[in-house]
Write a protein that holds these residues in place. Structure first.
Motif, PDB file in Angstrom:
ATOM      1  N   UNK A 143       0.836  -1.201   0.000  1.00  0.00           N
ATOM      2  CA  UNK A 143       0.000   0.000   0.000  1.00  0.00           C
ATOM      3  C   UNK A 143       0.871   1.251   0.000  1.00  0.00           C
ATOM      4  N   UNK A 144       1.860   1.335   0.906  1.00  0.00           N
ATOM      5  CA  UNK A 144       2.667   2.563   1.033  1.00  0.00           C
ATOM      6  C   UNK A 144       3.606   2.774  -0.150  1.00  0.00           C
ATOM      7  N   UNK A 145       4.039   1.718  -0.806  1.00  0.00           N
ATOM      8  CA  UNK A 145       4.974   1.856  -1.930  1.00  0.00           C
ATOM      9  C   UNK A 145       4.264   2.105  -3.247  1.00  0.00           C
ATOM     10  N   UNK A 146       2.942   1.881  -3.260  1.00  0.00           N
ATOM     11  CA  UNK A 146       2.205   2.057  -4.516  1.00  0.00           C
ATOM     12  C   UNK A 146       2.262   0.821  -5.397  1.00  0.00           C
ATOM     13  N   UNK A 147       2.827  -0.261  -4.903  1.00  0.00           N
ATOM     14  CA  UNK A 147       2.932  -1.477  -5.714  1.00  0.00           C
ATOM     15  C   UNK A 147       1.662  -2.333  -5.681  1.00  0.00           C
ATOM     16  N   UNK A 148       0.707  -1.959  -4.859  1.00  0.00           N
ATOM     17  CA  UNK A 148      -0.533  -2.726  -4.778  1.00  0.00           C
ATOM     18  C   UNK A 148      -1.237  -2.746  -6.134  1.00  0.00           C
ATOM     19  N   UNK A 149      -1.217  -1.609  -6.818  1.00  0.00           N
ATOM     20  CA  UNK A 149      -1.884  -1.505  -8.118  1.00  0.00           C
ATOM     21  C   UNK A 149      -1.255  -2.496  -9.099  1.00  0.00           C
TER      22      UNK A 149
END
Length: 174
Positions: free
Chosen positions: A138-144
């Motif tokens: 979530x915090x790194x933006x890799x969830x997408x």
């Protein structure tokens, strides 16, 4: 020959069906005279029996162990050596064996508790790693990116709701 460093201890060798063996030999088990050896010597005209053996000592109870003779017929694992002994043990030796038996039981218990604690710690570690990984996604933006990969693997219409089959891989966030 001569005896050197002879250490005497009560009889304590256990083997399958030893009581029947002792009965067959007609050995009087209560008359266990392990600490009263006879010195047998010969002169030119006779055999001489005398008490005590030169060079003998009595084994200290703390050094006393049970000797089990292997057999193809298994013995009960729960038999305590001092109870299964065909000859009554002197109290100090019986106590020493019981103390050693208790130490073994305590060690087994400690090992079992350590294994249980290790399993609980492993589960807790697994949950912590999963939680931190989800947080990082979530915090790194890799969830997408992960969601896009899942979508590519299972395009719309193939996941849940299409035939009622759940998706094989889902990511749930706290």
């Amino acid at each position: 020959g001569e005896n050197h460093d002879l250490v005497l201890a009560p009889f304590n060798a256990l083997f399958y069906d030893c009581l029947s063996f002792w009965r067959m030999l007609r050995i009087d088990r209560p008359k266990n005279r392990w600490a009263e050896p006879l010195w047998v010597s010969r002169s030119a005209h006779s055999v001489i029996l005398s008490g005590g053996v030169p060079g003998q000592t009595l084994m200290p109870p703390q050094n006393f162990f049970c000797a089990t003779i292997p057999s193809n017929t298994p013995q009960r694992a729960s038999a305590v050596a001092s109870q299964a002994n065909p000859c009554p043990l002197p109290p100090a030796y019986a106590s020493a064996l019981q103390h050693k038996h208790k130490q073994v039981l305590d060690l087994r218990k400690e090992i079992a508790e350590t294994e249980e604690a290790a399993a609980a710690a492993k589960t807790a570690l697994h949950k912590a790693i999963q939680s931190k990984f989800k947080e990082w996604l979530v915090t790194s933006g890799n969830l997408r990116q992960v969601q896009d990969l899942v979508q590519m693997e299972h395009p719309q219409g193939e996941g849940a709701g299409s035939g009622g089959m759940p998706r094989p891989w889902t990511l749930t966030l706290p």
